[in-house]
Scaffold this active site. Structure first.
Site, PDB file in Angstrom:
ATOM      1  N   HIS A  34       0.825  -1.210   0.000  1.00 20.88           N
ATOM      2  CA  HIS A  34       0.000   0.000   0.000  1.00 20.88           C
ATOM      3  C   HIS A  34       0.855   1.254   0.000  1.00 20.88           C
ATOM      4  O   HIS A  34       2.052   1.204   0.279  1.00 20.88           O
ATOM      5  CB  HIS A  34      -0.871   0.011   1.257  1.00 20.88           C
ATOM      6  CG  HIS A  34      -0.041   0.050   2.500  1.00 20.88           C
ATOM      7  ND1 HIS A  34       0.566  -1.087   3.026  1.00 20.88           N
ATOM      8  CD2 HIS A  34       0.346   1.080   3.305  1.00 20.88           C
ATOM      9  CE1 HIS A  34       1.271  -0.753   4.089  1.00 20.88           C
ATOM     10  NE2 HIS A  34       1.159   0.550   4.278  1.00 20.88           N
ATOM     11  N   HIS A 116       5.355   6.108  -0.934  1.00 18.76           N
ATOM     12  CA  HIS A 116       6.148   4.904  -1.213  1.00 18.76           C
ATOM     13  C   HIS A 116       5.365   3.640  -0.900  1.00 18.76           C
ATOM     14  O   HIS A 116       4.365   3.676  -0.186  1.00 18.76           O
ATOM     15  CB  HIS A 116       7.422   4.922  -0.367  1.00 18.76           C
ATOM     16  CG  HIS A 116       7.142   4.812   1.105  1.00 18.76           C
ATOM     17  ND1 HIS A 116       6.762   5.897   1.867  1.00 18.76           N
ATOM     18  CD2 HIS A 116       7.152   3.751   1.945  1.00 18.76           C
ATOM     19  CE1 HIS A 116       6.568   5.506   3.117  1.00 18.76           C
ATOM     20  NE2 HIS A 116       6.791   4.207   3.193  1.00 18.76           N
TER      21      HIS A 116
END
Lengths: 171, 171
Positions: A34, A116
């Site tokens: 995620h 990220h």
């Protein structure tokens, strides 16, 4: 209860991330791959329905947007976490701002937003060098469309469950 | 891609289930505690947006309803799977029917619907007897409200990610 907001990328990108996470990410079992939009925050059962309504309104104001993964990087020297770098687009930046505005819900100020997808963490220094070395040689550049964001909550064992998803630009 | 439809119960119930799943459920890391409404079915990237729209329409037609967990049971002799039995309410039954109607999406006919939350699977016969013995003495009766259903997809490593959630009775 602890909540967070994240984007789950496409299956293709999740599969790629998981092929590393399986071996190198101690949080592998706790949550699928995620992009965190808002770190853990506390809300009561009463507050969360308001939070969900506000999140729905925020999601409505955004249109689906392009997400670009460029390469594998590391947070060293801060930590040995390795991640797929996600380009900080205007939309991601604005979404991040909206989710940290006090009109959405109070939350601690935090570091600069570095979008990220974590693929390795809690590595020893040697492992870190090895894995980063391998990954640097890999072309992970990838583009896809983000169509929804997810509100999650954390269970006692540390795992995350999705509370609700919100379509971007939905009526 | 493989999809499924499930209900994630409250954190309280998930925490209780996970306290057992952690030790006794081989699928613990793949998905949070859940009640399967529709078993794994195949859909392409093209098909899934239609499936999601139909699921949204189905969810709209239902109102939030009560879910009752009554006790721990086992699927023996069919399998050594132990689960929290969920009372088959009228709403659960109707939801199950709607999700297996060919107007929603084609799917294999399956066994009778036994709504449940798996807490242990792939146990040896001895473990199965032990765990079921422990759990039979436990009062797990619990009532809560179901407000949304989740459409999930499966990653290559077997883990499930939420595609989208749908509020029951939502405008």
């Amino acid at each position: 209860m602890k909540y967070g907001v994240a984007i789950f990328p496409s299956k293709k990108l999740q599969d790629l991330a998981n092929s590393y996470r399986k071996r190198y990410d101690t949080k592998y079992a706790f949550i699928p791959p995620h992009i965190t939009l808002k770190q853990t925050f506390e809300a009561t059962d009463m507050e969360i329905s308001t939070v969900a309504e506000r999140l729905k309104d925020i999601a409505k104001k955004f249109q689906p947007f392009k997400l670009n993964v460029t390469k594998a990087k590391s947070f060293q020297p801060v930590s040995n976490t390795i991640y797929f770098k996600v380009e900080l687009s205007e939309e991601l930046q604005e979404l991040h701002v909206a989710l940290h505005d006090e009109k959405f819900c109070k939350s601690e100020s935090e570091h600069a937003f570095v979008p990220h997808i974590t693929i390795a963490q809690d590595l020893s220094d040697n492992e870190h060098s090895d894995v980063l070395g391998q990954l640097s040689m890999l072309d992970v550049s990838h583009e896809e469309e983000v169509k929804r964001i997810h509100l999650l909550y954390q269970l006692e064992d540390g795992a995350w469950t999705v509370y609700e998803t919100f379509r971007l630009g939905a009526e």
